[in-house]
Design an enzyme around this catalytic site. Sequence first.
Site, short mmCIF file in Angstrom:
data_model
loop_
_atom_site.label_atom_id
_atom_site.label_comp_id
_atom_site.label_asym_id
_atom_site.label_seq_id
_atom_site.Cartn_x
_atom_site.Cartn_y
_atom_site.Cartn_z
N ASP A 38 -13.57 -22.76 -3.69
CA ASP A 38 -14.27 -22.23 -4.90
C ASP A 38 -15.45 -22.68 -5.13
O ASP A 38 -16.38 -21.82 -5.59
CB ASP A 38 -13.32 -22.63 -5.89
N LYS A 115 9.27 -1.75 9.31
CA LYS A 115 8.43 -0.79 8.54
C LYS A 115 8.22 -1.20 7.01
O LYS A 115 9.34 -1.48 6.35
CB LYS A 115 9.64 0.50 8.50
S1 IVH Z 1 3.35 3.98 12.12
C1 IVH Z 1 2.20 8.78 12.82
N1 IVH Z 1 4.09 1.49 11.75
O1 IVH Z 1 5.69 4.52 6.99
C2 IVH Z 1 2.57 7.63 11.60
N2 IVH Z 1 4.01 3.39 9.93
O2 IVH Z 1 6.02 7.74 7.35
C3 IVH Z 1 2.16 6.49 12.19
N3 IVH Z 1 4.68 2.42 7.78
O3 IVH Z 1 2.96 6.36 5.91
C4 IVH Z 1 2.48 5.59 11.32
N4 IVH Z 1 5.17 0.17 8.47
O4 IVH Z 1 2.63 3.92 5.88
C5 IVH Z 1 3.69 2.89 11.10
N5 IVH Z 1 5.06 -0.42 11.53
C6 IVH Z 1 4.53 0.71 10.81
C7 IVH Z 1 4.78 0.93 9.59
C8 IVH Z 1 4.59 2.40 9.10
C9 IVH Z 1 5.25 0.94 7.43
C10 IVH Z 1 4.65 3.38 6.77
C11 IVH Z 1 3.52 4.27 7.06
C12 IVH Z 1 3.87 5.79 6.94
C13 IVH Z 1 5.27 5.61 6.75
C14 IVH Z 1 5.71 6.72 7.75
#
Ligand code: IVH
Length: 683
Positions: A38, A115
């Site tokens: 800081d 996810k």
């Molecule tokens: S891949 C083509 N990986 O879940 C989509 N998404 O509908 C590629 N999310 O809006 C997304 N963890 O924000 C991916 N490990 C992960 C994820 C992830 C969370 C969210 C993402 C997206 C929604 C999928």
Amino acid sequence: MPEQNPEARILELTQRLNYLNYQYYQNSVSEVTDYEFDQMLQELQKLEEQHPALRSDNSPTQRVGGTITKNFPTVRHKYPMLSLGNTYSEDEVREFDKRVRKVTGDHVEYVCELKFDGVAMSLTYTNGALTAGVTRGDGTRGDDITPNVRTIRTIPLHLHGDDVPAEVEVRGEVFMPFTVFEELNKEREEIGEALMANPRNATSGTLKLQDSKEVARRRLSMFAYSLLSTPTLFESHSQSLEALQRWGLNVSPTWKKCSTIEEVMDFIHAWETKRFELPIATDGIVVKVNSYAQQEELGYTAKSPRWAMAYKYKAMEAVTELLGIEYNVGRTGAVTPVALMKPVLLAGTTVKRASLHNANEIERLGLMLHDQVMVEKGGEIIPKVTAVKTELRPENAQPIVYPTICPACNTPLIRTEGEANHYCPNEKGCPPQVKGKLEHFISRKAMNILSLGEGKIELLVEQGLVTSPDHLYDLTYDTLFGLKKTFVNEETGKSRIVTFQKTTVENILKALEKSKEAPFDRVLFALGIRFVGNTVAQKLAQHFRNIDALRAASEEELIAVPEIGGRIAASVREYFQDVANVHVVERLRQHGLQLDLGEVAVVEPQSDKLAGLTFVVSGIFSGYSREELQDAIVANGGKIVSSISKKLSYLVAGDKMGPSKLEKATTLGVKIVSEEEFNQMIA
Ligand code: IVH
């Protein structure tokens, strides 16, 4: 030490701090203490203020925020942000695997990831430097919220490594860790603000704030989960994840390569309860085909890729009996009902209590005593009662009669129109309120007298030694030495003895003395005025500079301060109308506490174009923060005054300015200028 030239020192501090940040967030290594960090950051901030031309966009000081953005521009995504097909069914995951293998043949490898339940984010790095942070929006266009994204410490401002391409897009999930979420909600509950529903809502609300300093305070984080570039840099998604990690992005180490659907299922099962041990919210897992060539082969539907799928976990819930309700009184007098339940095992922990927030929530649920209730654990530390099983309602179910008198001091409770909580108005005589207010006064973000924590305040209150904060400064060695109390934990039966021995007493007296150096805004926060949290206290202190001006301010003048609404204004007025409070403030002043922020920082003069003119600044501006605009006035010879009068030369009006100020200026015939007009005045 010889004086170093500012340019070299700024560069040195920038590199050192960026390196320390990297070590801390990527390698979990702290090479220096928080205090040392800081100190360096403050030195850099000061140098940048003195030499604004030397500040780089990627300076670590950008992390602390300070930019006010009126409207975030909408921008088009270079690569559309798609969503994922999702399912709650394991069979459908097996179906997905079959569909994939039909196209790719049997040689397929998956990457399984968690996810994360937050907000999707797209980051652009140009020549290694972060140049844009954009929300998903409708998938084609999103909001450019770069100033806010820069405050997130797990998002590097610069990528490291020899193989960083000229332009690359990183996708990931921004989230708020549970601990931060709980802490923020506790603060909000204390000052009577509406609670945020869950960490995801809190994240999306935070990302849209206009004041990036507030965003910085909320300690968001991000996990990166994909990499996009033309041409493609790697052959597979797993190689991309490894590169992201190498370049300094935060990649969750939980991902795993799986070559059979059974391994995918094992991953799903393994994380079903293990995910509750994580400090952040997750709501499922994502299965992705690893090879980019195979991803191309599989292609896309209109909305989502055919090479990936999300499996979502069902919420963890259990049914148990509502045994009773406990009513807690907080430091502001707000009464919170807590459900006491028959202990039940949920996602690995025993649950027996859940907050019911207020009487409305009890009504909304239609809750009766002895009902079978559904409790859910979304991962948050405190579980929720989500529903009543009315079909299981027993014969002995009884209606819940909300108390009309305070459970702690028997004073009749009050409930103001439009407010959810019942309040005990006996501020100065209700024991949990007296104790709670003192605990707030000594807390870390207030006066930081932590040596008085852990039961000591309770003992002092019980002994009748302290009932208001000013009494703390009357304490002497002789009054404190030898005090003793045994606390028994009702649940465990274990006892703990609190004693005031020599060192304890000396530490307390030292901390009390030290607290007299705390700046005015912290003292103001410590007073515990309803709805005055630490951000509001800072705003009020900045505007009024000292407690006398604040005390003299009318409700109108209070409302005219940006971000101060009617509820806060009324509460501040009410506080100062109570002579007992004024007495406390006066005694704190006599004891030497800081009730004045002092003079505004000296500003280098630039011209005398505004000499002899007086200004009031109100609202939000696009090119300046309010403080910067005030500095510009002073630097050009003008004077800032706090209220609008006939004699005032100009009112500089920004966006979202208080209507009362505008009306007063118009009635009195004061000249009102916009930001552009002001710029012309000093050009
Ligand atoms: S891949 C083509 N990986 O879940 C989509 N998404 O509908 C590629 N999310 O809006 C997304 N963890 O924000 C991916 N490990 C992960 C994820 C992830 C969370 C969210 C993402 C997206 C929604 C999928």
